[in-house]
Design a protein around this motif. Sequence first.
Motif, short mmCIF file in Angstrom:
data_model
loop_
_atom_site.label_atom_id
_atom_site.label_comp_id
_atom_site.label_asym_id
_atom_site.label_seq_id
_atom_site.Cartn_x
_atom_site.Cartn_y
_atom_site.Cartn_z
N VAL A 260 0.87 -1.17 0.00
CA VAL A 260 0.00 0.00 0.00
C VAL A 260 0.91 1.22 0.00
N LEU A 261 0.90 1.95 -1.10
CA LEU A 261 1.79 3.10 -1.25
C LEU A 261 0.98 4.39 -1.07
N PHE A 262 1.29 5.12 -0.04
CA PHE A 262 0.61 6.39 0.22
C PHE A 262 1.41 7.51 -0.44
N CYS A 263 0.93 7.94 -1.61
CA CYS A 263 1.59 8.98 -2.38
C CYS A 263 0.81 10.29 -2.25
N ALA A 264 1.19 11.28 -3.04
CA ALA A 264 0.56 12.59 -2.96
C ALA A 264 -0.79 12.59 -3.67
N GLU A 265 -1.73 13.30 -3.09
CA GLU A 265 -3.04 13.46 -3.72
C GLU A 265 -3.04 14.65 -4.66
N GLN A 266 -2.30 15.70 -4.34
CA GLN A 266 -2.26 16.90 -5.14
C GLN A 266 -0.82 17.24 -5.49
N GLY A 267 -0.68 18.24 -6.35
CA GLY A 267 0.66 18.68 -6.74
C GLY A 267 1.22 19.67 -5.73
N CYS A 268 2.30 20.34 -6.14
CA CYS A 268 2.96 21.36 -5.31
C CYS A 268 3.44 20.79 -3.98
N ALA A 269 3.85 19.52 -3.98
CA ALA A 269 4.35 18.89 -2.76
C ALA A 269 5.79 18.42 -2.93
N ASP B 270 7.38 -6.47 -8.72
CA ASP B 270 7.17 -7.82 -8.20
C ASP B 270 6.00 -7.92 -7.23
N SER B 271 5.36 -6.81 -6.92
CA SER B 271 4.32 -6.80 -5.89
C SER B 271 3.00 -6.32 -6.46
N GLU B 272 1.94 -6.68 -5.77
CA GLU B 272 0.63 -6.12 -6.10
C GLU B 272 0.54 -4.75 -5.44
N LEU B 273 0.17 -3.76 -6.21
CA LEU B 273 0.27 -2.38 -5.75
C LEU B 273 -1.10 -1.78 -5.46
N PHE B 274 -1.25 -1.31 -4.23
CA PHE B 274 -2.40 -0.51 -3.82
C PHE B 274 -1.89 0.92 -3.70
N VAL B 275 -2.29 1.77 -4.59
CA VAL B 275 -1.76 3.14 -4.63
C VAL B 275 -2.82 4.11 -4.14
N ILE B 276 -2.45 4.89 -3.14
CA ILE B 276 -3.34 5.90 -2.59
C ILE B 276 -2.77 7.27 -2.99
N GLY B 277 -3.60 8.08 -3.63
CA GLY B 277 -3.14 9.41 -4.03
C GLY B 277 -3.22 9.58 -5.54
#
Length: 247
Positions: free
Chosen positions: A36-45, A62-69
Amino acid sequence: MDSYAATVARTIGQVLDLVPSARFGTERRSTRMALVLFCAEQGCAGAFSERVLDAVGHELTDSELFVIGTRGHAIMSERGIAVDWNAALPSHSLGIPKLADRITEALFARVASGEVDRLDAVFSEWRPGQGVHVRRRRLFPLDLSGFSRPAGLEAPLLNMSPEALLAELTAGYLHAELCNTALHAFAAENEARMEAMAAAHSQVEQQLSTLQATERIVRQEEITAEIIELAAGETASRAAQTRPRNR
């Protein structure tokens, strides 16, 4: 959420005494990792999402990716990285529990089908005076040996079997940990955005100061050139007046 997760963890420690043989999935054979990858929701970060992706490295393929953001998902699409599941990070902290519900539901569906048997969360955490740091936390399966068993407490009065209670508690603990990591990522992204905006403001001020200094220099050079021209004209005029006329 930190306090809530700690409370659930202490309760699990109490129930473990009643289920000494509980291992909850630690005996499973490894199939595939889910991240579970918690990335940015908006820009300017700044490089908020990039730091999270770089911390994972080759495991992205190699992994199953759950991407947040939303922003993080767009960056991964630009890099040609396939995403198995994605969701937007709520704009308000009150939406975090619903997001954790969705992640948990998607995870349990894949665990039940045998697609994955491990889950790690990769998220950014902001600490006062230390900035933003990327952390990685194991969420599933739970290592029950890491839960402390409080001493000197009487066994709790149960209205259900210890095994069923422990299963409910571990599911609740997973949900609490997802909320916890999501809230840390939420706070870290906002701090990263503030830092990026402050750095951009500082850069604009420095550039403005440089341009103003250049403007003063150029203006001074123009004034100097005008003075030289006036002085030269005055000198030429006086020379013409004092020159004897030819008769």
